[in-house]
Write an enzyme that holds these catalytic residues in place. Structure first.
Site, short mmCIF file in Angstrom:
data_model
loop_
_atom_site.label_atom_id
_atom_site.label_comp_id
_atom_site.label_asym_id
_atom_site.label_seq_id
_atom_site.Cartn_x
_atom_site.Cartn_y
_atom_site.Cartn_z
N GLU A 59 56.36 62.69 8.76
CA GLU A 59 55.46 61.97 7.85
C GLU A 59 55.38 60.49 8.21
O GLU A 59 54.31 59.87 8.17
CB GLU A 59 55.92 62.12 6.40
CG GLU A 59 55.53 63.44 5.75
CD GLU A 59 56.40 64.60 6.19
OE1 GLU A 59 57.40 64.37 6.91
OE2 GLU A 59 56.09 65.75 5.81
N HIS A 128 59.90 70.86 -3.77
CA HIS A 128 58.46 70.94 -3.52
C HIS A 128 57.63 70.81 -4.81
O HIS A 128 56.44 71.03 -4.78
CB HIS A 128 58.09 72.28 -2.88
CG HIS A 128 58.72 72.52 -1.56
ND1 HIS A 128 60.07 72.73 -1.41
CD2 HIS A 128 58.18 72.59 -0.32
CE1 HIS A 128 60.34 72.92 -0.13
NE2 HIS A 128 59.21 72.83 0.56
#
Lengths: 326, 394, 91
Positions: A59, A128
């Site tokens: 990321e 998540h």
């Protein structure tokens, strides 16, 4: 036209890619796999590898590349799979994207659009499922928006791309499969103002993103016993549209903030404080909020649902605020 | 461990004095047993326990007075192990709701309880409206959460006949309270408003002659004082120089087209009020005088209306009757100008090239330099002067 | 007020009206020969009230140029004695 929220966002990206050659999409699995939530499915075939770019699982690297591309004159759309993973690129977003205009004395703009899913409810467990929007809403230099309707899912992207500064779009994963009727002429919607999704005189339900559906259902439920709830969809989490919120609360004199973040330090807390600062003497009951329980989101479905804001909890909180003991 | 608390034995019960225990530590009790006698304002009442178990500890001794909800004893239920502690949840305990709906009682200083009687719950909106309507919200019963008094309760309490704009009587200000109000307003004015000052002398002879002729034809109650002419002249001059009339607040000027003149009125008990005489330009002198008379009367008897205390758009102060010649007034914020008049005095001034004794008055202006400049202020005083030379036009 | 009221009765009446207008005045400390406004806060409005009250009580039309005669208590008493008798005689 009948479509899902997922298709609405895809249509928005397709339109942006068609209309502006500086626009490109990158992120993990956005190309061949069609996106983790299948939002970008088919775009690789249509636009090619130059513009639909699969990235390594880093990321920090690909968000940083997106910021660099924006500095270089491009209009990147960077998809971060979920807000949980965005913590790996927090430095790029907070220390770089949000600050460069300030630190360059206005010489550099970072017109990057970051798309992230957020929210729980799909049994994806604690790593998540969190809703960390308010961390980004804390940071000056960022615009943070959250579509809650099909129209906004379709229309917000284009306005975000026109913004010369970084914009983060939070898409609640529970919305993607929802279907609705989208008018043909929607391609741009407001991102600066909150929207009143239902009008009422007795209590303001203030929410955003995935919780709009629950708030509207709660309002329906309350209406059965004669309580008219007004439902405010924030749309913009930073900056907050105080005017719309306060206008509503001054009318109803009561407010519940509904937020999938945890209570402590939540957007709900910020909004409540603003109401208290600016509309204290208009209030007729203590401010209240329905947030996520202060636990990592559980995996088992019944526990996950118990931790999250629900229609029933909103309804019972509203009755409590109105002094109706049930 | 479970807690045996003093129950509420009636809506009007706040506390009770323990008179006698019928159990002691180690005794076994069952649901419905009488365990103690307490004395309330209704007499001595036996109280029961509603759960079986073993009494562990007596927390309140005979003759001790405790509030409703106080823990009288600790006991262990039949199902409880030694280590398990039940945390009571005061919020869901019935006594709390009952107490919250009761009017506040004066807390008893000798009470050793940590549970002071709750302040009556009144929502901010309700409290604010009640003050505006002059209603004591403590006398209302609440329908809000936990029995709180809400805005609707206040409106219901005000009765259907009460108009929304029901005039609130002037709050009873103590001398010290009024001093504080004046201090705050004047300190703010001197701190925030850049005043400029101008003054001029006005020949009042024509106005006074005209007034006397007018008053001669009228019975006493319909006669006019010259101050009314001054008020009317100031109001009409505003029409020509509008930047003397309005407010400066939050960095913005807001001029007003209506002229509500704040009249500085000193009170017999000391202090000062500045109620507004509404719509002065729209009133003929015949209307203005009775209104002025009425305003002064009500100011001195404490029956001003809330609107009168808030609406002034420019102030006039006349200290002439105390014998001062010139006033250096301070603007009443957030207004933007104030006109002061001194006393009427005889002065020799040139009239048509010859010295003549005339009755003159000194008019002074303090205006907000953020809003207007001295040149406009000068025109304003000149216009007041001009109007007073033609009293029939007022 | 009746024509045959004594000066003392008229004085009591004047003081009564004065106190109605200005309740803070202490009659015991008031110098009846000196103008009232030199001793107390007594402005033109108060004076007007005072004059109206006296005029109504004595059924007198007090012209404006006579106001100066009403400035003190004694002055007011003298004025009323003089004029009310004439008034009564006219009836």
């Amino acid at each position: 036209m009948n479509m899902t929220y997922r298709e609405a966002m895809r249509a928005a990206m397709r339109e942006a890619l068609q209309q502006d050659e500086r626009v490109f999409l990158m992120g993990e699995d956005v190309g061949r796999y069609g996106g983790c939530y299948a939002v970008s499915k088919g775009l690789l075939d249509e636009f090619g590898e130059e513009r639909i770019r699969d990235t390594p699982l880093s990321e920090s690297a690909f968000v940083g590349a997106g910021i660099g591309a924006a500095l270089g004159g491009m209009r990147p759309i960077v998809e971060v799979m979920t807000v949980n993973f965005s913590l790996l690129c927090l430095d790029q977003i907070v220390n770089t994207a949000a600050t460069l205009r300030h630190m360059s004395g206005g010489q550099f703009s970072v017109p990057v659009v970051l798309r992230m899913t957020t929210g729980a409810g799909r049994q994806l467990a604690a790593q998540h499922s969190h809703s960390l929007e308010c961390w980004y809403a804390h940071v000056p230099g960022l615009r943070v928006i959250a579509p809650a309707t099909l129209e906004d899912m379709r229309g917000m992207l284009r306005v975000a791309l026109e913004d010369p500064d970084p914009v983060i779009i939070f898409e609640h994963n529970a919305l993607y499969n929802r279907e609705g009727e989208l008018p043909d002429d929607v391609s741009v919607t407001e991102i600066r103002r909150a929207a009143v999704r239902r009008t009422g005189n007795h209590i303001s339900l203030i929410c955003y993103g995935g919780n709009l559906v629950k708030a509207l259902e709660a309002a329906d439920e309350l209406a059965k016993s004669g309580i008219e709830a007004e439902v405010i969809d924030l749309r913009s989490l930073r900056p907050l549209d105080d005017a719309t919120i306060l206008t509503s609360v001054r009318k109803t004199r009561r407010a519940i903030m509904i937020d999938e973040g945890w209570h402590s330090g939540s957007l709900a807390a910020e909004i409540g404080m603003r109401i208290s600062e600016q509309a204290f003497y208009d209030l007729d009951a203590p401010l209240a909020r329905v947030c996520t329980a202060e636990v990592p989101i559980p995996y088992p479905s019944h526990l996950e649902q118990a931790a999250l804001p629900q229609v029933a909890t909103i309804v019972s909180k509203a009755r409590e605020v109105l002094g109706q003991h049930v | 461990m479970s807690e045996f608390r003093l129950p509420s034995l009636g809506a009007d019960m706040d506390d009770a004095t323990l008179r006698e225990w019928f159990v002691k530590p180690g005794d076994t009790v069952k649901n419905g047993d009488i365990v103690a006698a307490v004395e309330t304002n209704k007499g001595i009442i036996d109280i029961e326990i509603f759960e079986g178990g073993t009494i562990e500890q007596i927390m309140v001794q005979p003759d001790e007075k405790v509030p409703v909800g106080a823990v009288l004893a600790l006991y262990r239920t039949e199902h409880e192990s030694e280590v398990k502690r039940l945390t009571p949840e005061p919020a869901t305990h019935p006594f709390n709701k009952e107490r919250a709906s009761q009017p506040e009682r004066t807390p008893e200083p000798e009470s050793t309880s940590a549970e002071a009687p709750l302040r009556k719950r009144i929502s901010p909106a309700a409290r604010k409206r009640a003050r505006e309507l002059g209603i004591d919200p403590d006398t209302l019963s609440g329908t809000g959460p936990d029995g709180a008094v809400t805005l609707d309760d206040v409106l219901a309490g005000a009765g259907p006949a009460a108009p929304v704009t029901k005039p609130a009587t002037q709050p009873e200000l103590s001398r010290a309270g009024m001093r504080q109000v004046i201090a705050a307003a004047m300190a703010r004015s001197k701190r925030e408003i850049p005043h400029y000052y101008l003054s001029t002398t006005i020949d009042m002879t024509p106005a006074l002659d005209w007034l006397e002729a007018r008053n001669t034809q009228r019975p006493l109650p319909e006669r006019m004082v010259y101050a009314a002419l001054l008020l009317k002249a100031v109001a009409m001059a505003v029409k020509k120089i509008p930047e003397m009339n309005g407010y400066f607040a939050d960095g913005q000027v807001q001029l007003d087209t209506d002229v509500h003149i704040g009249v500085a009125i000193s009170l017999r008990t000391g202090g000062l009020v500045v109620p507004a005489l509404h719509n002065v330009t729209k009133k003929s002198l015949d209307q203005l005088m009775p209104d002025f008379f009425d305003l002064v009367d009500r100011a001195r008897s404490g029956h001003l209306r809330a609107s009168e205390l808030q609406d002034g758009t420019i102030t006039v102060t006349s200290l002439g009757e105390q014998g001062v010649e010139t006033v250096f007034p301070i603007i009443y914020p957030p207004q933007i100008a104030i006109v002061g008049f001194g006393s009427l005095v005889d002065r020799v001034i040139p009239v048509a090239g010859k010295p003549a004794v005339r009755r003159v008055i000194n008019a002074s202006l303090a205006a907000d330099h953020r809003v207007s400049d001295g040149h406009r202020g000068g025109l304003f005083l000149a216009e007041i002067n001009r109007l007073l030379q033609e009293p029939e036009s007022l | 007020m009746t024509p045959n009221m004594s000066a003392d009765e008229i004085k009591a009446l004047v003081l009564e009206k004065l106190l109605q207008v200005a309740p803070d005045i202490e009659p015991a400390q008031l110098d009846t020969a000196t103008p009232i406004r030199d001793q107390y806060d007594f402005d033109s409005m108060d004076f007007l009230h005072f004059a109206i009250a006296l005029g109504q009580q004595c059924q007198l039309e007090i012209p404006e140029h006579d106001y100066r005669e009403l400035q003190s208590v004694d002055g007011a008493v003298d004025y009323l004695v003089k004029h009310s008798n004439g008034n009564a005689a006219a009836k």
